[in-house]
Design a protein around this motif. Sequence first.
Motif, PDB file in Angstrom:
ATOM      1  N   LEU A  17       0.578 -52.246  50.358  1.00  0.00           N
ATOM      2  CA  LEU A  17      -0.820 -52.628  50.182  1.00  0.00           C
ATOM      3  C   LEU A  17      -1.650 -51.406  49.782  1.00  0.00           C
ATOM      4  CD1 LEU A  17      -2.815 -54.994  50.421  1.00  0.00           C
ATOM      5  CD2 LEU A  17      -3.103 -54.390  52.822  1.00  0.00           C
ATOM      6  N   ALA A  18      -1.381 -50.272  50.387  1.00  0.00           N
ATOM      7  CA  ALA A  18      -2.124 -49.039  50.095  1.00  0.00           C
ATOM      8  C   ALA A  18      -1.912 -48.538  48.672  1.00  0.00           C
ATOM      9  CB  ALA A  18      -1.727 -47.951  51.095  1.00  0.00           C
ATOM     10  N   ASP A  19      -0.870 -49.016  48.007  1.00  0.00           N
ATOM     11  CA  ASP A  19      -0.597 -48.599  46.624  1.00  0.00           C
ATOM     12  C   ASP A  19      -1.549 -49.230  45.616  1.00  0.00           C
ATOM     13  OD1 ASP A  19       1.537 -47.039  47.478  1.00  0.00           O
ATOM     14  OD2 ASP A  19       3.021 -48.617  47.100  1.00  0.00           O
ATOM     15  N   ILE A  20      -2.249 -50.290  45.991  1.00  0.00           N
ATOM     16  CA  ILE A  20      -3.212 -50.921  45.085  1.00  0.00           C
ATOM     17  C   ILE A  20      -4.417 -49.992  45.000  1.00  0.00           C
ATOM     18  CG2 ILE A  20      -4.687 -52.932  44.651  1.00  0.00           C
ATOM     19  CD1 ILE A  20      -2.653 -54.583  46.280  1.00  0.00           C
ATOM     20  N   GLN A  21      -4.632 -49.402  43.840  1.00  0.00           N
ATOM     21  CA  GLN A  21      -5.627 -48.341  43.696  1.00  0.00           C
ATOM     22  C   GLN A  21      -7.057 -48.844  43.743  1.00  0.00           C
ATOM     23  OE1 GLN A  21      -4.496 -46.089  40.243  1.00  0.00           O
ATOM     24  NE2 GLN A  21      -2.539 -45.521  41.151  1.00  0.00           N
ATOM     25  N   HIS A  25      -9.803 -54.842  45.089  1.00  0.00           N
ATOM     26  CA  HIS A  25      -8.647 -55.721  44.895  1.00  0.00           C
ATOM     27  C   HIS A  25      -7.686 -55.597  46.083  1.00  0.00           C
ATOM     28  CE1 HIS A  25      -7.296 -57.879  41.055  1.00  0.00           C
ATOM     29  NE2 HIS A  25      -6.784 -58.510  42.078  1.00  0.00           N
ATOM     30  N   ARG A  26      -7.533 -54.401  46.625  1.00  0.00           N
ATOM     31  CA  ARG A  26      -6.668 -54.184  47.796  1.00  0.00           C
ATOM     32  C   ARG A  26      -7.160 -55.032  48.972  1.00  0.00           C
ATOM     33  NH1 ARG A  26      -6.576 -48.903  47.717  1.00  0.00           N
ATOM     34  NH2 ARG A  26      -8.466 -48.677  48.933  1.00  0.00           N
ATOM     35  N   GLU A  27      -8.461 -55.006  49.231  1.00  0.00           N
ATOM     36  CA  GLU A  27      -9.037 -55.790  50.331  1.00  0.00           C
ATOM     37  C   GLU A  27      -8.887 -57.288  50.052  1.00  0.00           C
ATOM     38  OE1 GLU A  27     -10.580 -56.763  53.894  1.00  0.00           O
ATOM     39  OE2 GLU A  27     -10.023 -54.753  53.239  1.00  0.00           O
ATOM     40  N   SER A  30      -5.322 -58.288  50.860  1.00  0.00           N
ATOM     41  CA  SER A  30      -5.124 -58.314  52.315  1.00  0.00           C
ATOM     42  C   SER A  30      -5.720 -59.576  52.938  1.00  0.00           C
ATOM     43  CB  SER A  30      -5.762 -57.069  52.934  1.00  0.00           C
ATOM     44  OG  SER A  30      -5.685 -57.112  54.335  1.00  0.00           O
ATOM     45  N   SER A  51       0.982 -52.644  41.583  1.00  0.00           N
ATOM     46  CA  SER A  51      -0.218 -52.023  42.135  1.00  0.00           C
ATOM     47  C   SER A  51      -1.414 -52.067  41.180  1.00  0.00           C
ATOM     48  CB  SER A  51       0.077 -50.569  42.513  1.00  0.00           C
ATOM     49  OG  SER A  51       0.446 -49.832  41.361  1.00  0.00           O
TER      50      SER A  51
END
Length: 99
Positions: A17-21, A25-27, A30, A51
Amino acid sequence: MQATGKRLIQYVGNVALADIQNATHREAVSTFCAKIEQENPRVKKAEIKGSQPHKSHDDPEDKLNVISVRFKDDVDIGLGTAHVHEDGTGKVRWNKWKK
């Protein structure tokens, strides 16, 4: 006192998940994965398939960039695939025989 039904989806695969810069979009990924986990009790794992947001290859009508996620059960059987948009919306295509 009754225990809550909250679970924590397990992220598997080569992309964390942390790889999505893109933080937004990461949130969104999640939150979307947590929602799907709550809606479908068979979902135990999420495999993020990249990512970088990209145009959907499976849904040419979708003009927004997506992050693809594969949902799996506890023994790694694929249940479906999702495309998650930056605004938190998305579509899940469930495997008909696995739902």
